[in-house]
Design an enzyme around this catalytic site. Structure first.
Site: not given
Length: 303
Positions: A66, A174, A249
């Site tokens: 994660p 990304k 996030k």
């Protein structure tokens, strides 16, 4: 056949490991969730008792976790970390497919290099559907030779393999991609909500915009309106996709990157605020396309 250690079998990692096994590789896996291990067994993977056992005897290891703190804890000896790099032979190749902060990717890469181990940061794009279908995009940072060595394995899980640059470049690319994704998903939901409130059918409006200048990936491939697209998370009560809390996030990572680069990102900042607000309303575990609820002024599940 390559013996591959795979750590992290969540919504993305599970299907990725399954595709490697389907391609004929011996895939030794570990995850903290028993249900994920059960699915891995059914997919033909070999379940290990812990992460160290999963990479034992492997010259190639993949992690899909994660956040940066989990990646550091897995590979390094920080705090209560497992120092999994010490379980690999010199010359082994580690591919971390997590989306994490650049500093963590570079720290693990530097530690790997000091041990004679090759390391690539290789976050993915394409969502859960892409992971299941083996059509992911891999955005890779690291040495060119290591990228070339990784290609045959990555090709078992994805169709588009990009070498973005040096170590950490995969994460940077990304973050830019996911910031744009958040912006156009929020905008798509906003436009659909406006049209439907004025009496338009969401499917008809989606088709019109999809053939016009407003077309984008969220509209065409991941439509946020329930029932418009059969296989989208929106048509499954926003379950099984990319959770809102993970988008929050990723947007936090993008904001930190923007601060480091002294780059203005007003639309990215607005998208982060919108998804933060949405998450705070009890939607953090729903797919991020459930941002539609914010514009409809109701919680998911209400009519």
């Amino acid at each position: 056949m390559t013996r591959i250690g795979f750590i992290g079998l969540g919504n993305m990692g599970g299907p990725m490991a399954a595709n490697l096994a389907r391609a004929g590789h011996a895939v030794q896996v570990f995850d903290l969730v028993p249900e994920s291990l059960d699915r891995a067994i059914k997919a033909g993977c070999i379940v290990a008792g812990d992460a160290r056992e999963a990479v034992t005897g492997c010259d190639l290891a993949i992690s899909m976790l994660p956040a940066g703190e989990h990646v550091r804890a897995l590979w390094l000896s920080e705090g209560c970390g497992q120092d999994l790099l010490g379980a690999l032979p010199a010359g082994a190749l580690v591919i971390d497919c997590s989306t994490i902060d650049v500093a963590s990717a570079r720290a693990v890469g530097a530690a790997a290099k000091a041990r004679g181990i090759r390391f690539l940061d290789a976050p993915v794009s394409g969502g859960v559907a892409g992971a299941a279908a083996g059509t992911l995009t891999f955005i890779v940072g690291g040495e060119s030779a290591d990228f070339e060595a990784a290609k045959p394995v990555l090709a078992c899980m994805g169709q588009n393999l990009f070498h973005a640059g040096a170590l950490g470049a995969g994460q940077i690319a990304k973050m830019c991609n996911n910031m744009l994704l958040a912006i156009h998903m929020a905008g798509t939901a906003e436009a659909l909500a406006l049209g439907v409130k004025e009496g338009l059918d969401p499917g008809v409006l989606s088709t019109i915009m999809g053939k016009s200048s407003g077309n984008n990936w969220s509209l065409e491939r991941y439509n946020p309106w329930p029932g418009v697209m059969e296989n989208s998370p929106a048509s499954r009560n926003y379950e099984g996709g990319f959770m809102t809390r993970l988008m929050v996030k990723d947007l936090g990572l993008a904001m930190a990157l923007a601060e480091h680069a002294h780059s203005a990102v007003p639309m990215g900042a607005l998208a982060r605020n919108l998804f933060n607000l949405h998450a705070s309303q009890g939607q953090e575990s729903k797919d991020f396309s459930s941002i539609l609820a914010l514009y409809l002024g109701k919680a998911q599940g209400e009519k």
